[in-house]
Write an enzyme that holds these catalytic residues in place. Structure first.
Site, PDB file in Angstrom:
ATOM      1  N   HIS A   6     103.904  93.246   1.127  1.00 31.45           N
ATOM      2  CA  HIS A   6     103.832  92.185   0.122  1.00 31.45           C
ATOM      3  C   HIS A   6     104.549  92.558  -1.172  1.00 31.45           C
ATOM      4  O   HIS A   6     104.929  91.671  -1.940  1.00 31.45           O
ATOM      5  CB  HIS A   6     102.373  91.822  -0.151  1.00 31.45           C
ATOM      6  CG  HIS A   6     101.763  91.003   0.940  1.00 31.45           C
ATOM      7  ND1 HIS A   6     100.856  89.994   0.703  1.00 31.45           N
ATOM      8  CD2 HIS A   6     101.934  91.031   2.288  1.00 31.45           C
ATOM      9  CE1 HIS A   6     100.498  89.444   1.860  1.00 31.45           C
ATOM     10  NE2 HIS A   6     101.137  90.073   2.832  1.00 31.45           N
ATOM     11  N   HIS A  20     101.762  93.312  12.940  1.00 32.32           N
ATOM     12  CA  HIS A  20     100.453  92.894  13.424  1.00 32.32           C
ATOM     13  C   HIS A  20      99.907  93.800  14.515  1.00 32.32           C
ATOM     14  O   HIS A  20      98.866  93.510  15.099  1.00 32.32           O
ATOM     15  CB  HIS A  20     100.516  91.444  13.900  1.00 32.32           C
ATOM     16  CG  HIS A  20     100.668  90.474  12.773  1.00 32.32           C
ATOM     17  ND1 HIS A  20     100.733  89.108  12.959  1.00 32.32           N
ATOM     18  CD2 HIS A  20     100.757  90.663  11.434  1.00 32.32           C
ATOM     19  CE1 HIS A  20     100.869  88.516  11.785  1.00 32.32           C
ATOM     20  NE2 HIS A  20     100.892  89.447  10.850  1.00 32.32           N
TER      21      HIS A  20
END
Length: 749
Positions: free
Chosen positions: A108, A270
Site C-alpha cells: 500500500h 494473496h
C-alpha cells in the site's frame, strides 16, 4: 493541481469493503476560507512551493545516501525477522506472525504509484501522512508502522521510513519462504504532506472519476476515493468477476503492470495473510487524522469485543485465501481453480465467496484459536483471475508451472516496490539485483574517455557554425531534457531518447525540424569521435545539451553579456532496444507552456498545465517565470508560432518578454478569430503589436506571477534575468544527472 496518486485493488491482507465504512467522512466546509475559495479560477501555484525545505529537521547538508551506505543492512533484516514473530498484546499477530501485515503495508506504500504523472509510490514515506495514513484502505496500517518504530528508532537516520516501509514487506516474504530478487534503498523521507489530486470526490469510498466512456480520468489510477486499487466486492459493490477484471486491468495498467504482472501480484500477494471483518464497521472509531489526541496517531479504535485479535475489523471482509497464510505456497491458485465458488457475506456484511464443497469448511487454520478451522475465501476480484479469459490463461499457466510463477511474482513484486525510484543508478545497498530491467529505463555505462574543456569549446564552435539556429538548438535541448519528471525520476536528456521512438515523433517536438537538427548534430558527433586516437568520445545526449548551452551563450552575448553555461559531460546514448515504447508514451507532453504548446485534449487550462509541467520539473515560481520569459525571446515555441515573443530581437537573451508584457502601452483583447489567443494593440495607434496565449498573459494577470515578472522587468534586472535563466536552464538540463550537482553560472558582463 495534480500531485500524488492512488491506483486500486484490495491487495494482500486488506481488501476494503465500502460497506464497512458507511459514514466514514465528508470533506469539511467550515474552515477559514482561502483565496482559492473566494476566487476558484485563481491559478494555484502551491505545487511549485512544496515540499518546503525548512520542514526537514535533518538540514540541507544531510546526505541520506551516505547514511544508508554506512548501515548494517543485514542487522536490520535480522531485527525485522525477529519482529515478525514477536507478537504484542496491544496488537496481536495473526497466526503469531506480522509478516502478512507488513506485506500489505509495503504494497500500500508503493502501490499508489501511477504512470501518467509519476506520482504516488513509496518514495517519501507518505503513508505516514494525511491523507494516506487515514484512507479506508489503509485501516490498521497505523499499527504496522508503530510496530516498526523500535527498529526505526534504533537505526535512526541511516534508514528512512520510506525505505523501512518497503524493506519490511520484502523481509516478511523472505521470512515466510518466498525468494525475492532483491531490494534497493535510496528512498528519502518527506517531512510534510503534499497536495495531490486523488480524485474529485468529497466523500470516502465514492467513485465519480470516470469520463463519458467509463474510463478513469487521467492521471488517476484508483477507481474509488480512499482505496489503493479497486473495490474487492466488485465495481460499485456488484459481485461481477468479469466487470471486476476490467477495472483491475485498467488500474493495474496505470500502475505500470501488464496482465501477467497483474496476475502474479494478486496470486502471489494473496498467498499470505487474511482479511479482517469480525463485525460491522459501525464499531470503528475515526481514522488517525480525526481521532482524539490521546490516541497518539492511532485510528479505527474498535469497540467490538476486545477490539483486536479475533475481533479485528479492517476491510469488512473476513478470511484467508490459503491453508498456509504465513508460508509461501501455490495454494491460492490451487484453491481458485479446484473449487466452485458461491457467494456469501462476511460477519461484517461484505460480499465474498467460499467453496461450494462443504468439505472445504475446515481447511484453513484460525488466526488465534488452534481448535478452530475455516473455509478458504475468495473475493470478487480474485475470481476475476478465473473467469477473465486472458487472466485465466495466465493463472492456469502459473498453476501448471510453479517455478515460472515464482519468478514472475518475484519480478513483479520488485517492480512494484521500486517503480517510482527512477533509474538504477539511484539504487543503494548490497541487495540490488545485478540484472538490468527495461522498465528501469537503462542507459549504457560511460566506457570511454570524456571530453575536456578544450574539446567542449571546439564542439560549441562547430555547433554554432553548423547552420542551426539558436531557436532550433534551444528547442532540441529543451525537448530532450524536459521529459524529466521529478515524481518518479523518469525522462531527461540522458540516453538521447529524443532520437528514438516514440519521442522523435511527438508533435510537441516538431518532428521534421527535430530530424534535421539531430542529423546535423550526429554528423558533428561522428566527425569528432572518429578523429580521436585516445578513445575519447562525445555522446549525442551530451551534444544535444551542449548545443542548447552554446546557443544560450551566443544569445546572451548578443545582449552584451559573456557567459559560460555550466556543462558536465557523462550522458550516454540509449538504444531502441533499451526503450520500452509503450512505457515512454506516458511521458509525451500534451502541453508545454515553456514552448507555448497545448493539445486541446487536455482537461486543464494552459496556465494550469504550465504549473503542472513546472511542478514535474521541480521548478519554483521564479524559475518557471524566468524560463518562460527566456524561452519566448529565444523564439523557442513549438511550430515557430510567435505567441508571446514580445521582442523585436528574437534570438537575443534579454528581459523583453517581461518589459513588454507589463507595459501599459498595450491593450489586450481576446482574438475574434482564434480561440485561446489574445491580441495586444497599441493604445495610441490601435496597431496590432503582439499575439499571446493565456500562458503568456498569466504572468501579468495573476498577482503573484506579476510580482515575479516585475522583478525581471526592472531596468536593473537585465543581468539578474540572464543569471537566473541560465541557472534554471541548467537545473532542467541536469535534472536526471543524479551523479553530479548542478554548477552555478559564471557571468562576466
Amino acid at each position: 493541481m495534480f500531485k500524488r496518486t492512488i491506483p486500486l485493488f484490495a491487495a494482500f491482507t486488506l481488501a476494503i469493503s465500502p460497506s464497512v465504512f458507511p459514514n466514514y467522512a465528508y470533506a469539511q466546509e467550515d474552515k477559514p476560507k482561502t483565496n482559492q475559495y473566494w476566487w476558484p479560477k485563481m491559478l494555484d501555484l502551491s505545487p511549485l512551493r512544496q515540499p518546503n525545505a525548512t520542514s526537514n529537521p535533518m538540514g540541507e547538508q544531510f546526505n541520506y545516501a551516505e547514511e544508508f551506505n554506512s548501515l548494517d543492512l543485514n542487522a536490520v533484516i535480522e531485527d525485522l525477522k525477529k519482529l515478525m514473530t514477536t507478537s504484542q498484546d496491544w496488537w496481536p499477530a495473526d497466526y503469531g506472525n506480522y509478516g502478512p501485515l507488513f506485506i500489505r503495508m509495503s504494497w500500500h506504500a508503493a502501490g499508489t504509484y501511477r504512470i501518467y504523472d509519476g506520482r504516488g509510490g513509496a518514495n517519501g514515506g507518505f503513508q505516514r501522512f494525511a491523507p494516506q495514513n487515514s484512507w479506508p484502505d489503509n485501516a490498521n496500517l497505523d499499527k504496522a508502522r508503530r510496530l516498526l518504530w523500535p527498529i526505526k528508532q534504533k537505526y535512526g537516520r541511516k534508514i528512512s521510513w520510506a525505505d523501512l516501509l518497503v524493506l519490511a514487506g520484502n523481509v516478511a516474504m523472505e521470512s515466510m519462504g518466498f525468494k525475492t530478487i532483491g531490494f534497493a534503498g535510496g528512498r528519502e523521507d518527506a517531512w510534510e504532506a503534499i497536495n495531490i489530486n486523488w480524485g474529485p470526490e468529497g466523500k470516502w469510498l465514492e467513485s465519480k472519476r470516470q469520463d463519458k466512456d467509463g474510463k478513469l480520468e487521467k492521471p488517476l489510477a484508483a477507481t474509488v476515493m480512499g482505496l489503493i486499487y479497486v473495490n474487492p466486492e466488485g465495481p460499485n459493490g456488484v459481485p461481477d468477476p468479469l466487470a471486476a477484471a476490467e477495472k483491475i486491468r485498467e488500474t493495474f495498467g496505470r500502475m505500470a503492470m501488464n496482465d501477467e504482472e497483474t496476475v502474479a501480484l494478486i496470486a502471489g500477494g494473496h498467498a499470505f495473510g487474511k482479511t479482517h471483518g469480525a463485525a460491522s464497521g459501525k464499531y470503528l472509531g475515526p481514522a488517525p487524522e480525526a481521532a482524539g489526541i490521546e490516541e497518539q496517531g492511532f485510528g479505527w479504535k474498535n469497540s467490538y469485543g476486545s477490539g483486536k485479535g479475533k475481533d479485528t475489523i479492517t476491510s469488512g471482509l473476513e478470511g484467508a485465501w490459503t491453508v498456509t497464510p504465513t508460508h509461501w505456497s501455490h495454494n491460492y491458485l490451487q484453491n481458485l481453480f479446484n473449487f466452485n465458488w458461491v457467494k456469501t457475506k462476511s460477519p461484517g456484511g461484505a460480499i465474498q465467496w467460499v467453496p461450494e464443497n462443504s468439505n472445504a469448511s475446515s481447511m484453513v487454520p484460525d488466526a488465534f484459536d488452534p481448535s478452530k478451522r475455516h473455509a478458504p475465501v475468495m473475493l470478487t476480484t480474485d475470481l476475476a483471475l478465473k473467469f477473465d479469459p486472458v487472466y485465466s490463461k495466465i493463472a492456469k499457466r502459473f498453476l501448471d508451472n510453479p517455478k515460472e510463477f515464482d519468478d514472475a511474482f518475484a519480478r513483479a513484486w520488485f517492480k512494484l516496490i521500486h517503480r517510482d525510484m527512477g533509474p538504477r543508478s539511484r539504487y543503494l545497498g548490497s541487495l540490488v539485483p545485478k540484472e538490468i530491467m527495461i522498465w528501469q529505463d537503462p542507459v549504457p555505462p560511460v566506457d570511454y574517455k570524456l571530453v575536456d574543456a578544450n574539446d567542449i569549446a571546439n564542439l560549441k564552435g562547430k555547433i554554432l557554425n553548423s547552420g542551426l539556429s539558436t531557436s532550433e538548438l534551444v528547442k532540441t535541448a529543451w525537448a530532450s531534457a524536459s521529459t524529466f519528471r521529478g515524481t518518479d525520476m523518469r525522462g531527461g536528456a540522458n540516453g538521447a531518447r529524443i532520437r528514438l521512438s516514440p519521442q522523435k515523433d511527438w508533435p510537441a517536438n516538431d518532428p521534421q525540424e527535430l530530424a534535421k537538427v539531430l542529423k546535423t548534430l550526429e554528423s558533428i558527433q561522428n566527425n569528432f569521435n572518429n578523429a580521436q586516437a585516445d578513445g575519447k568520445k562525445i555522446s549525442l545526449a551530451d551534444l544535444i545539451v551542449l548545443g542548447g548551452n552554446a546557443a544560450i551563450e551566443q544569445a546572451a552575448k548578443q545582449a552584451g553579456y559573456d557567459i559560460i553555461v555550466p556543462f558536465m559531460p557523462g550522458r550516454t546514448d540509449a538504444t531502441q532496444g533499451m526503450t520500452d515504447v509503450k512505457s515512454f508514451e506516458v511521458l509525451e507532453p500534451k502541453a508545454d507552456g515553456f514552448r507555448n504548446y497545448f493539445d486541446k485534449s487536455n482537461n486543464m487550462s494552459p496556465p494550469e498545465m504550465l504549473v503542472e509541467k513546472a511542478s514535474l520539473l521541480k521548478l519554483s515560481v521564479p524559475q518557471m517565470t524566468v524560463l518562460v520569459g527566456g524561452m519566448r525571446v529565444l523564439n523557442a515555441n513549438t511550430g515557430q508560432n510567435q505567441y508571446g515573443v514580445f521582442t523585436d530581437k528574437p534570438g537575443t537573451l534579454n528581459n523583453d518578454f517581461f518589459v513588454n508584457l507589463l507595459s501599459m502601452s498595450t491593450e489586450w483583447k481576446k482574438s475574434s478569430e482564434t480561440e485561446g489567443i489574445y491580441e495586444g494593440y497599441d493604445r495610441k495607434t490601435g496597431k496590432l503589436k503582439w499575439k499571446a496565449t493565456s500562458v503568456d498573459l498569466i504572468f501579468g494577470a495573476n498577482s503573484e506571477l506579476r510580482a515575479v515578472a516585475e522583478a525581471y522587468a526592472t531596468d536593473d534586472a537585465k543581468e539578474k534575468f540572464i543569471q537566473d535563466f541560465v541557472n534554471a536552464w541548467v537545473k532542467v538540463m541536469t535534472a536526471d544527472r543524479f551523479d553530479i550537482k548542478a554548477a552555478n553560472t559564471n557571468i562576466n558582463s
